[in-house]
Motif scaffolding. Sequence first.
Motif, PDB file in Angstrom:
ATOM      1  N   GLY A 123       4.386 -13.369  42.879  1.00 55.27           N
ATOM      2  CA  GLY A 123       5.613 -12.706  43.302  1.00 55.27           C
ATOM      3  C   GLY A 123       6.605 -12.846  42.280  1.00 55.27           C
ATOM      4  N   ALA A 124       7.037 -14.039  41.392  1.00 53.34           N
ATOM      5  CA  ALA A 124       7.264 -14.659  40.643  1.00 53.34           C
ATOM      6  C   ALA A 124       7.424 -13.733  39.578  1.00 53.34           C
ATOM      7  CB  ALA A 124       7.378 -16.420  39.902  1.00 53.34           C
ATOM      8  N   SER A 125       6.258 -13.690  38.810  1.00 50.41           N
ATOM      9  CA  SER A 125       6.363 -12.620  37.421  1.00 50.41           C
ATOM     10  C   SER A 125       7.019 -11.356  37.894  1.00 50.41           C
ATOM     11  CB  SER A 125       5.262 -12.529  37.589  1.00 50.41           C
ATOM     12  OG  SER A 125       4.933 -11.675  36.163  1.00 50.41           O
ATOM     13  N   THR A 129       2.385  -7.732  31.949  1.00 53.66           N
ATOM     14  CA  THR A 129       1.483  -9.150  32.449  1.00 53.66           C
ATOM     15  C   THR A 129       1.179  -8.833  34.528  1.00 53.66           C
ATOM     16  OG1 THR A 129       3.049 -10.502  31.361  1.00 53.66           O
ATOM     17  CG2 THR A 129       2.598 -11.955  33.137  1.00 53.66           C
ATOM     18  N   TYR A 145       1.959 -15.304  50.501  1.00 54.78           N
ATOM     19  CA  TYR A 145       2.760 -15.747  49.306  1.00 54.78           C
ATOM     20  C   TYR A 145       3.757 -16.776  50.469  1.00 54.78           C
ATOM     21  CZ  TYR A 145       6.784 -16.305  47.061  1.00 54.78           C
ATOM     22  OH  TYR A 145       7.974 -16.485  46.412  1.00 54.78           O
ATOM     23  N   VAL A 198       9.345 -18.994  41.330  1.00 55.26           N
ATOM     24  CA  VAL A 198       9.558 -18.444  42.680  1.00 55.26           C
ATOM     25  C   VAL A 198       9.867 -17.688  42.253  1.00 55.26           C
ATOM     26  CG1 VAL A 198       9.818 -20.721  44.050  1.00 55.26           C
ATOM     27  CG2 VAL A 198      11.205 -20.325  42.589  1.00 55.26           C
ATOM     28  N   ALA A 199       9.742 -16.658  43.057  1.00 50.53           N
ATOM     29  CA  ALA A 199       9.846 -15.190  43.004  1.00 50.53           C
ATOM     30  C   ALA A 199      11.650 -15.236  43.485  1.00 50.53           C
ATOM     31  CB  ALA A 199       9.440 -14.312  43.861  1.00 50.53           C
ATOM     32  N   TRP A 230      12.982 -19.864  39.117  1.00 45.96           N
ATOM     33  CA  TRP A 230      13.061 -18.126  39.129  1.00 45.96           C
ATOM     34  C   TRP A 230      11.499 -17.990  37.694  1.00 45.96           C
ATOM     35  CZ3 TRP A 230      14.367 -14.473  35.805  1.00 45.96           C
ATOM     36  CH2 TRP A 230      13.724 -13.014  36.206  1.00 45.96           C
ATOM     37  N   GLY A 231      10.775 -17.309  38.476  1.00 47.61           N
ATOM     38  CA  GLY A 231       9.524 -17.745  37.423  1.00 47.61           C
ATOM     39  C   GLY A 231       9.375 -15.552  36.785  1.00 47.61           C
ATOM     40  N   GLY A 232      10.364 -15.701  36.935  1.00 41.78           N
ATOM     41  CA  GLY A 232      10.391 -13.665  36.384  1.00 41.78           C
ATOM     42  C   GLY A 232      10.413 -14.223  34.984  1.00 41.78           C
ATOM     43  N   ARG A 287      19.670 -12.220  42.248  1.00 41.58           N
ATOM     44  CA  ARG A 287      18.038 -11.426  42.157  1.00 41.58           C
ATOM     45  C   ARG A 287      17.577 -10.438  43.234  1.00 41.58           C
ATOM     46  NH1 ARG A 287      14.434 -10.699  42.144  1.00 41.58           N
ATOM     47  NH2 ARG A 287      15.379  -9.531  40.118  1.00 41.58           N
ATOM     48  N   GLN A 289       1.201 -18.313  31.085  1.00 47.49           N
ATOM     49  CA  GLN A 289       1.554 -18.422  32.507  1.00 47.49           C
ATOM     50  C   GLN A 289       0.841 -18.688  33.683  1.00 47.49           C
ATOM     51  OE1 GLN A 289       5.025 -16.899  32.930  1.00 47.49           O
ATOM     52  NE2 GLN A 289       4.671 -16.558  30.950  1.00 47.49           N
ATOM     53  N   SER A 346       9.525 -10.220  40.295  1.00 47.40           N
ATOM     54  CA  SER A 346       9.965  -9.967  40.443  1.00 47.40           C
ATOM     55  C   SER A 346      11.267 -10.114  39.658  1.00 47.40           C
ATOM     56  CB  SER A 346      11.180 -11.754  41.406  1.00 47.40           C
ATOM     57  OG  SER A 346      11.245 -13.017  40.010  1.00 47.40           O
ATOM     58  N   ALA A 347      11.013  -9.810  38.729  1.00 46.82           N
ATOM     59  CA  ALA A 347      12.134  -9.034  37.287  1.00 46.82           C
ATOM     60  C   ALA A 347      11.954  -7.995  36.369  1.00 46.82           C
ATOM     61  CB  ALA A 347      11.525 -10.423  36.185  1.00 46.82           C
ATOM     62  N   SER A 348      12.159  -7.596  36.483  1.00 44.83           N
ATOM     63  CA  SER A 348      12.724  -6.465  35.337  1.00 44.83           C
ATOM     64  C   SER A 348      11.253  -6.615  33.621  1.00 44.83           C
ATOM     65  CB  SER A 348      13.103  -4.957  35.040  1.00 44.83           C
ATOM     66  OG  SER A 348      14.638  -5.879  35.231  1.00 44.83           O
ATOM     67  N   GLY A 349      10.931  -5.953  33.280  1.00 46.56           N
ATOM     68  CA  GLY A 349      10.011  -5.581  32.381  1.00 46.56           C
ATOM     69  C   GLY A 349       9.526  -7.041  31.514  1.00 46.56           C
ATOM     70  N   ASN A 350       8.332  -7.362  32.573  1.00 44.95           N
ATOM     71  CA  ASN A 350       6.965  -8.093  32.945  1.00 44.95           C
ATOM     72  C   ASN A 350       5.863  -7.444  32.929  1.00 44.95           C
ATOM     73  OD1 ASN A 350       8.940 -10.195  32.058  1.00 44.95           O
ATOM     74  ND2 ASN A 350       8.770 -11.223  34.482  1.00 44.95           N
ATOM     75  N   ASP A 351       6.086  -5.993  33.343  1.00 41.58           N
ATOM     76  CA  ASP A 351       5.192  -4.839  33.827  1.00 41.58           C
ATOM     77  C   ASP A 351       3.980  -4.981  32.507  1.00 41.58           C
ATOM     78  OD1 ASP A 351       6.981  -2.181  34.702  1.00 41.58           O
ATOM     79  OD2 ASP A 351       7.909  -3.507  33.629  1.00 41.58           O
ATOM     80  N   ASP A 401      16.861  -0.236  37.415  1.00 41.89           N
ATOM     81  CA  ASP A 401      17.057  -1.705  36.551  1.00 41.89           C
ATOM     82  C   ASP A 401      17.336  -1.887  35.366  1.00 41.89           C
ATOM     83  OD1 ASP A 401      14.429  -1.529  35.350  1.00 41.89           O
ATOM     84  OD2 ASP A 401      13.037  -2.460  37.058  1.00 41.89           O
ATOM     85  N   ALA A 443      15.644  -2.818  32.328  1.00 46.89           N
ATOM     86  CA  ALA A 443      15.133  -2.720  32.076  1.00 46.89           C
ATOM     87  C   ALA A 443      14.908  -1.180  31.194  1.00 46.89           C
ATOM     88  CB  ALA A 443      13.565  -2.504  32.678  1.00 46.89           C
ATOM     89  N   GLU A 459       9.517 -15.018  31.397  1.00 46.72           N
ATOM     90  CA  GLU A 459       8.407 -15.097  30.819  1.00 46.72           C
ATOM     91  C   GLU A 459       8.291 -16.229  29.138  1.00 46.72           C
ATOM     92  OE1 GLU A 459       6.104 -11.496  30.083  1.00 46.72           O
ATOM     93  OE2 GLU A 459       4.839 -11.719  32.326  1.00 46.72           O
TER      94      GLU A 459
END
Lengths: 283, 422
Positions: free
Chosen positions: A243-245, A254, A224, B93-94, B63-65, B7, A79, A247-252, B272, B274, B67
């Motif tokens: 921040g981008a990473s 990383t 940021y 971006v977040a 959105w970069g969440g 989000r 990434q 902002s999602a669940s499941g990327n712990d 969430d 996950a 992967e």
Amino acid sequence: MTALVTPAPHGRSGRRVLRARVEARAAKWGRRAGTVAVTALLLVPFLPILLWAFADRWPYPELAPTVWGVGGWLTATAQGAWPALTRSLLLGLTVSAIATPLGAMAGRALARGRVPYGKMVTALLLAPVAVPPFAVTMGLTTVALRLGVPGVVALVAVLVVAAVPYTTYIMRAAYAGYDEGFEETARTLGAGSRHVLLRVHLPLVAPALAAAAFLAFLVGWSDYVVTLLIGAGRIVSLPLLLGASASASGNDPTIAVLALLATIPPVLLLTAVTVLSRRRTQR
Amino acid sequence: MRRTTTRRTRARALGTLATAAAVALSACAAPVSNRTGTADDGYASWEDVAADARGQEVSLWMWGGDEKGNAYVDDVLAPAAADQGVTLRRVPVADTADALNRVVSELQAGQDSDGAVDLVWVNGENFRTGQQAGAWECGWTDLLPNSAYLDPTDPLLAEDFGTPVEGCESPWHKAQFALAYDAADVQHPPTSLTELFDWARAHPGRFTYPAPPDFTGSAFLRQSLYEVTGGPEQVPAGPDDDGAAGATSALWAELADLEPSLWRGGDTYPRDAAALDDLFAGDQVDFTMTYGPATLDARVADGTFPETTRVLTLDDGTLGNASFLAIPANAAHQAGAMVVADLALAPEQQLAKADPAVWGQYPVLELDRVPDDLAEQFADLAPSTVVPPFDELSRGADPELSADWVAPLERGWRDNVLTGQR
């Protein structure tokens, strides 16, 4: 206290010494326990991050990762973690290189009381710390755009403004306790102004300068919103990636790796600053 | 698309707030308001676009969440763009609102060209907010050669969460909400949410859903709203319209009544999607849910989910949406951005990213229009025992509610279900 007033034929002073020793030891252990507790408080949150950074799988409600590995490191690399780390280092160092001398000059002038309305100026200089950065950034983005300042220049300028309160504050305190007698003595002994600056002045304020530079570095390192909005996305820094990473669940894994990368350089710098200033004071 | 729209981070809430404020401000300042976005560069032909695009560097703010999504853009889409002379640079971006904030700030400052954002992955709320601000370039999507593979009558591509698309964004992915269950534990799978709720009451502790405002939990709320009202056409267009209160109170009553039968008696909810997946993987519950069912295969294959995982087929269909690529009205590299948006529609690209191993995003193309050999590859794509093919999965798909509904529903759930019962 009762022990002290009890008459004792021999060893009243002996007991006092013993008591003092016990108290000193208790205080010492108390301090140690305090240090350990504070250290633990600071370090414990990092334990899950450390574990996650090497966890390929860690399902709820397991207490430890079930599969260990370096998947998080590979993904973070894919990434763009390393170029982002380099960009963040450069940004932090640039901000630090500008904000530290500025803060030193402002701090010196303020400490010597040569600034009219010094208190008001101090308050103004500290103002950026008190205002929510998001609001300021939204407004400043428009200002920078209207003025036609290129994104990266505007980015550095705004971050320097955000860092100057810290550097000024530290340097003002340093110069408040700075004895100009040393400089005068050196001059009396025939040192030129360059010589005085390099051999007397700077070494005396070096620990404060290092601390100020470190804080200014942190401003650039951890930002940021300014980097993204005013910097117009030209510099994809480590906080942007994190921040981008996050902002999602499941990327712990990383996120953990990126968080470690974001923590290690400041910790190393802080250690360096501390060691440096200790050496100075011990000398 | 999964999380482009909804989000629910604090940053996003702040971002939206700031965008809204900026929109309001720019409306006052007014140099922006008359740009409802026509193709002011006035490209007459695709040849002109392609020629202008050569040598441009396109900044795609997305959105970069996700992967896998990042990897697809960097490793598959960007090299293909490079073949057409366009350098594709991804800005992670977040929150998609961050991209919109930048665009609106630029427009507000009177910067009508040479903007920093060339392309945005967007849908729902952010698209609508941008439309209100006149932030998007419009009327360019028909120029894209690969738009010939789209079905012009496809309702999912004509409206984006209730906002007419009107050539202001070009489709990229489709998504389908789906519930999955463990067939080893659920002998007679429910065929509607009502049946699912009954199943949950008969099997206390074996079902739950992610706490809204989690993206997936929020989608589950909307799906449940359709169920208690009798379908999308029964739900008022906006949360303040006549009948909206009745619809939501029926929903809260149903979910509050269900609560004691949920995992841990509804005392707590997975934070969430996950967390719900982890519960499902650990056999703590028998159902999970996702807006990206293509990822289920991989999770079964790597042993996370049981081999008996199956997608639940609901008679009335489930929520579906599409996500898009939009070009800001002041983008510096509009031609390059159009080339990338066109490339994103190419059957080869849509096929590549439909592969769950690559990304697992459903195609927006109509397969009848795609050359036969490619259409076959779409059909052959990871034949799965877990997930039915997309045409089956999306049968009777429900359109998403208007973006206006999303936040009020999440607040309503918190006030009426999460805290209302204690």
